[in-house]
Design a protein around this motif. Structure first.
Motif, PDB file in Angstrom:
ATOM      1  N   VAL A  93       0.857  -1.185   0.000  1.00  0.00           N
ATOM      2  CA  VAL A  93       0.000   0.000   0.000  1.00  0.00           C
ATOM      3  C   VAL A  93       0.893   1.234   0.000  1.00  0.00           C
ATOM      4  CG1 VAL A  93      -1.718   1.336   1.285  1.00  0.00           C
ATOM      5  CG2 VAL A  93      -1.859  -1.155   1.245  1.00  0.00           C
ATOM      6  N   PHE A  94       0.635   2.156  -0.918  1.00  0.00           N
ATOM      7  CA  PHE A  94       1.389   3.409  -0.991  1.00  0.00           C
ATOM      8  C   PHE A  94       0.476   4.542  -0.508  1.00  0.00           C
ATOM      9  CE2 PHE A  94       2.984   0.649  -4.388  1.00  0.00           C
ATOM     10  CZ  PHE A  94       4.332   0.580  -4.056  1.00  0.00           C
ATOM     11  N   ILE A  95       0.980   5.351   0.430  1.00  0.00           N
ATOM     12  CA  ILE A  95       0.218   6.488   0.940  1.00  0.00           C
ATOM     13  C   ILE A  95       1.054   7.736   0.694  1.00  0.00           C
ATOM     14  CG2 ILE A  95      -1.034   7.443   2.899  1.00  0.00           C
ATOM     15  CD1 ILE A  95      -0.945   4.684   4.198  1.00  0.00           C
ATOM     16  N   ARG A  96       0.621   8.566  -0.276  1.00  0.00           N
ATOM     17  CA  ARG A  96       1.399   9.710  -0.742  1.00  0.00           C
ATOM     18  C   ARG A  96       0.488  10.913  -0.968  1.00  0.00           C
ATOM     19  NH1 ARG A  96       3.828   6.055  -5.638  1.00  0.00           N
ATOM     20  NH2 ARG A  96       5.353   4.807  -4.478  1.00  0.00           N
ATOM     21  N   PRO A  97       0.516  11.890  -0.033  1.00  0.00           N
ATOM     22  CA  PRO A  97       1.150  11.886   1.285  1.00  0.00           C
ATOM     23  C   PRO A  97       0.177  11.325   2.324  1.00  0.00           C
ATOM     24  CG  PRO A  97       0.196  14.029   0.867  1.00  0.00           C
ATOM     25  CD  PRO A  97      -0.109  13.192  -0.360  1.00  0.00           C
ATOM     26  N   VAL A  98       0.644  11.262   3.564  1.00  0.00           N
ATOM     27  CA  VAL A  98      -0.241  10.806   4.637  1.00  0.00           C
ATOM     28  C   VAL A  98      -1.127  11.969   5.078  1.00  0.00           C
ATOM     29  CG1 VAL A  98       1.349   9.030   5.461  1.00  0.00           C
ATOM     30  CG2 VAL A  98       1.488  11.343   6.410  1.00  0.00           C
ATOM     31  N   HIS A  99      -2.332  11.622   5.523  1.00  0.00           N
ATOM     32  CA  HIS A  99      -3.270  12.592   6.088  1.00  0.00           C
ATOM     33  C   HIS A  99      -3.633  12.145   7.502  1.00  0.00           C
ATOM     34  CE1 HIS A  99      -3.671  14.484   2.186  1.00  0.00           C
ATOM     35  NE2 HIS A  99      -4.033  13.340   1.640  1.00  0.00           N
ATOM     36  N   SER A 100      -4.390  12.968   8.187  1.00  0.00           N
ATOM     37  CA  SER A 100      -4.836  12.570   9.525  1.00  0.00           C
ATOM     38  C   SER A 100      -5.670  11.297   9.450  1.00  0.00           C
ATOM     39  CB  SER A 100      -5.643  13.696  10.170  1.00  0.00           C
ATOM     40  OG  SER A 100      -6.783  14.016   9.374  1.00  0.00           O
ATOM     41  N   SER A 101      -6.405  11.127   8.342  1.00  0.00           N
ATOM     42  CA  SER A 101      -7.223   9.922   8.175  1.00  0.00           C
ATOM     43  C   SER A 101      -6.377   8.677   7.934  1.00  0.00           C
ATOM     44  CB  SER A 101      -8.205  10.109   7.017  1.00  0.00           C
ATOM     45  OG  SER A 101      -7.505  10.365   5.809  1.00  0.00           O
ATOM     46  N   SER A 102      -5.079   8.861   7.632  1.00  0.00           N
ATOM     47  CA  SER A 102      -4.188   7.719   7.439  1.00  0.00           C
ATOM     48  C   SER A 102      -3.814   7.075   8.768  1.00  0.00           C
ATOM     49  CB  SER A 102      -2.912   8.153   6.712  1.00  0.00           C
ATOM     50  OG  SER A 102      -3.193   8.837   5.517  1.00  0.00           O
ATOM     51  N   HIS A 103      -3.968   7.812   9.844  1.00  0.00           N
ATOM     52  CA  HIS A 103      -3.650   7.301  11.183  1.00  0.00           C
ATOM     53  C   HIS A 103      -4.632   6.186  11.535  1.00  0.00           C
ATOM     54  CE1 HIS A 103      -2.220   7.746  15.390  1.00  0.00           C
ATOM     55  NE2 HIS A 103      -3.467   7.430  15.698  1.00  0.00           N
ATOM     56  N   GLY A 104      -4.127   5.083  12.072  1.00  0.00           N
ATOM     57  CA  GLY A 104      -5.036   4.008  12.486  1.00  0.00           C
ATOM     58  C   GLY A 104      -4.402   2.638  12.382  1.00  0.00           C
ATOM     59  N   THR A 105      -5.243   1.617  12.478  1.00  0.00           N
ATOM     60  CA  THR A 105      -4.798   0.225  12.486  1.00  0.00           C
ATOM     61  C   THR A 105      -5.040  -0.408  11.128  1.00  0.00           C
ATOM     62  OG1 THR A 105      -5.257   0.026  14.854  1.00  0.00           O
ATOM     63  CG2 THR A 105      -5.074  -2.020  13.599  1.00  0.00           C
ATOM     64  N   TYR A 106      -3.970  -0.941  10.550  1.00  0.00           N
ATOM     65  CA  TYR A 106      -4.033  -1.595   9.244  1.00  0.00           C
ATOM     66  C   TYR A 106      -3.885  -3.105   9.435  1.00  0.00           C
ATOM     67  CZ  TYR A 106      -3.485   2.997   7.099  1.00  0.00           C
ATOM     68  OH  TYR A 106      -3.667   4.300   6.698  1.00  0.00           O
ATOM     69  N   GLN A 107      -4.655  -3.853   8.653  1.00  0.00           N
ATOM     70  CA  GLN A 107      -4.559  -5.307   8.660  1.00  0.00           C
ATOM     71  C   GLN A 107      -4.364  -5.806   7.237  1.00  0.00           C
ATOM     72  OE1 GLN A 107      -8.444  -5.961  10.649  1.00  0.00           O
ATOM     73  NE2 GLN A 107      -7.302  -7.144  12.159  1.00  0.00           N
ATOM     74  N   CYS A 108      -3.500  -6.803   7.092  1.00  0.00           N
ATOM     75  CA  CYS A 108      -3.336  -7.488   5.812  1.00  0.00           C
ATOM     76  C   CYS A 108      -3.738  -8.936   6.037  1.00  0.00           C
ATOM     77  CB  CYS A 108      -1.899  -7.398   5.321  1.00  0.00           C
ATOM     78  SG  CYS A 108      -1.607  -8.384   3.828  1.00  0.00           S
ATOM     79  N   ARG A 109      -4.792  -9.365   5.355  1.00  0.00           N
ATOM     80  CA  ARG A 109      -5.280 -10.735   5.489  1.00  0.00           C
ATOM     81  C   ARG A 109      -4.844 -11.533   4.264  1.00  0.00           C
ATOM     82  NH1 ARG A 109     -11.098 -10.576   7.133  1.00  0.00           N
ATOM     83  NH2 ARG A 109     -11.527 -10.090   4.956  1.00  0.00           N
ATOM     84  N   VAL A 110      -3.955 -12.502   4.494  1.00  0.00           N
ATOM     85  CA  VAL A 110      -3.458 -13.354   3.412  1.00  0.00           C
ATOM     86  C   VAL A 110      -4.118 -14.720   3.538  1.00  0.00           C
ATOM     87  CG1 VAL A 110      -1.264 -12.192   3.068  1.00  0.00           C
ATOM     88  CG2 VAL A 110      -1.449 -13.905   4.839  1.00  0.00           C
ATOM     89  N   SER A 111      -4.453 -15.315   2.393  1.00  0.00           N
ATOM     90  CA  SER A 111      -5.182 -16.580   2.465  1.00  0.00           C
ATOM     91  C   SER A 111      -4.949 -17.412   1.211  1.00  0.00           C
ATOM     92  CB  SER A 111      -6.690 -16.315   2.632  1.00  0.00           C
ATOM     93  OG  SER A 111      -7.205 -15.600   1.522  1.00  0.00           O
ATOM     94  N   ASN A 112      -5.222 -18.687   1.361  1.00  0.00           N
ATOM     95  CA  ASN A 112      -5.355 -19.623   0.247  1.00  0.00           C
ATOM     96  C   ASN A 112      -6.475 -20.578   0.646  1.00  0.00           C
ATOM     97  OD1 ASN A 112      -4.243 -21.767   1.866  1.00  0.00           O
ATOM     98  ND2 ASN A 112      -2.179 -21.136   1.297  1.00  0.00           N
ATOM     99  N   PRO A 113      -6.878 -21.495  -0.209  1.00  0.00           N
ATOM    100  CA  PRO A 113      -8.032 -22.333   0.118  1.00  0.00           C
ATOM    101  C   PRO A 113      -7.877 -23.208   1.355  1.00  0.00           C
ATOM    102  CG  PRO A 113      -7.688 -22.347  -2.255  1.00  0.00           C
ATOM    103  CD  PRO A 113      -6.503 -21.646  -1.640  1.00  0.00           C
ATOM    104  N   VAL A 114      -6.653 -23.339   1.909  1.00  0.00           N
ATOM    105  CA  VAL A 114      -6.469 -24.235   3.057  1.00  0.00           C
ATOM    106  C   VAL A 114      -6.021 -23.501   4.317  1.00  0.00           C
ATOM    107  CG1 VAL A 114      -5.960 -26.197   1.565  1.00  0.00           C
ATOM    108  CG2 VAL A 114      -4.070 -24.798   2.441  1.00  0.00           C
ATOM    109  N   SER A 115      -5.741 -22.189   4.242  1.00  0.00           N
ATOM    110  CA  SER A 115      -5.271 -21.480   5.429  1.00  0.00           C
ATOM    111  C   SER A 115      -5.386 -19.979   5.229  1.00  0.00           C
ATOM    112  CB  SER A 115      -3.818 -21.847   5.747  1.00  0.00           C
ATOM    113  OG  SER A 115      -2.970 -21.468   4.668  1.00  0.00           O
ATOM    114  N   SER A 116      -5.303 -19.238   6.343  1.00  0.00           N
ATOM    115  CA  SER A 116      -5.296 -17.779   6.278  1.00  0.00           C
ATOM    116  C   SER A 116      -4.662 -17.227   7.550  1.00  0.00           C
ATOM    117  CB  SER A 116      -6.714 -17.221   6.111  1.00  0.00           C
ATOM    118  OG  SER A 116      -7.488 -17.485   7.258  1.00  0.00           O
TER     119      SER A 116
END
Length: 321
Positions: A181-204
């Protein structure tokens, strides 16, 4: 060819040599490395055993069952055949087991039946992290990137911010593979908790990163009475929206009071306490400040109605000296 046999009859006979629609599920099937998978047919146990049941993988017979079972050496001790229905179980899966499997059944007195199905074997996801360059981020001045790293077979990557799918915009974009994820530039709304959910058919797995964006102060305000009776105790509360939390200072009629907390207390309202109270909020990272002013008055007649006032500054942000 016998000229007495019509072509239509020949085509019907040929079409009945191999039939096998729906004897296997549509697939593909999914399996995990080290796990097992079962290719289950839709066939019921016949009155007479099948003459022959065979499974092939990439055009190589892995097991053929007639009066005895002949198993390809690479699959010995890894497969089990249910001869009554043609179902096959494959164990100790490896990535090389991925591909198309073909089932061929010759019934006793019936037509040969063929089914095909594809198996995809995935490496389970065992770790996931979000990497971001170590830097102090300031609203509208800094840019950053978040990179999702994971081990295993990655089928999908999904980005979530503060519990909702990440919203893309002119300042927020994704790499082609959704890895960064590219954030150019950051804003006040950019502040917070980010999650990346990776998965395949047998696990995540889900990786989490809290991104700090320094911004403000905004919306500096003073909460307290704008009028009260002489002799009363008065408490003024100053607030501001700021990351990190703002430092506060108070001035009375333009003179510094040396009070540097968010709360200003007048123990006993006197005539000399009447006037303008200014609260200034300062962000020591963004180097900006914002102020609010409250005009405190004393009631001259009884009864004196004291009420709460919310004074919000309209002073523009400016850099600290």
């Amino acid at each position: 060819m016998d000229k007495g046999i019509p072509w239509a009859v020949v085509m019907i006979l040929l079409s009945d040599v191999c039939t096998g629609e729906n004897i296997l599920p549509p697939g593909p099937l999914s399996g995990a490395v080290g796990g097992r998978v079962k290719f289950t047919t839709s066939l019921s146990r016949p009155e007479s055993p099948f003459l022959s049941v065979s499974w092939s993988f990439k055009s190589v017979n892995i097991i053929t069952s007639t009066s005895t079972n002949i198993t390809e050496p690479g699959h010995t001790n890894r497969i089990s055949l249910d001869r009554a229905t043609g179902s096959l179980e494959l164990r100790n899966l490896v990535p090389e087991d991925s591909g198309e499997y073909t089932l061929t059944i010759i019934p006793d007195g019936g037509l040969q039946r063929i089914g095909r199905i594809t198996l995809n074997v995935y490496v389970p996801i065992t770790s996931a992290t979000i990497r971001s360059p170590a830097a102090v981020l300031i609203e509208n001045q800094s840019s950053t990137s978040l990179t999702c790293e994971a081990s295993g077979s990655i089928s999908t990557r999904e980005w979530i911010k503060d519990g909702r799918f990440l919203h893309l915009s002119d300042s927020v974009s994704l790499s082609m593979d959704n890895r960064t994820v590219f954030i150019r530039p950051v804003h006040s709304s950019s502040h917070g908790t980010y999650q990346c959910r990776v998965s395949n058919p047998v696990s995540s797995l889900t990786a989490v990163l809290h991104l700090t964006v320094n911004y403000g102060p905004y919306n500096t305000s003073i909460i307290g009475p704008s009028a009260t009776s002489p002799g009363q105790k008065v408490t003024l509360q100053c607030t501001a929206v700021s990351i990190p939390p703002a430092n506060f200072s108070w001035a009375f009629n333009g003179t510094d009071t040396h009070v540097n907390t968010s709360v200003f207390v007048i123990e006993k309202l006197e005539s000399k306490s009447i006037g303008n109270y200014t609260c200034t909020a300062r962000n020591m990272v963004t180097k900006k400040e914002n102020s609010a002013v409250l005009d405190l008055r004393a009631c001259s007649t009884a009864p004196c109605w004291s009420f709460s006032a919310l004074v919000i500054s309209a002073i523009n942000l400016k850099g600290l000296i």
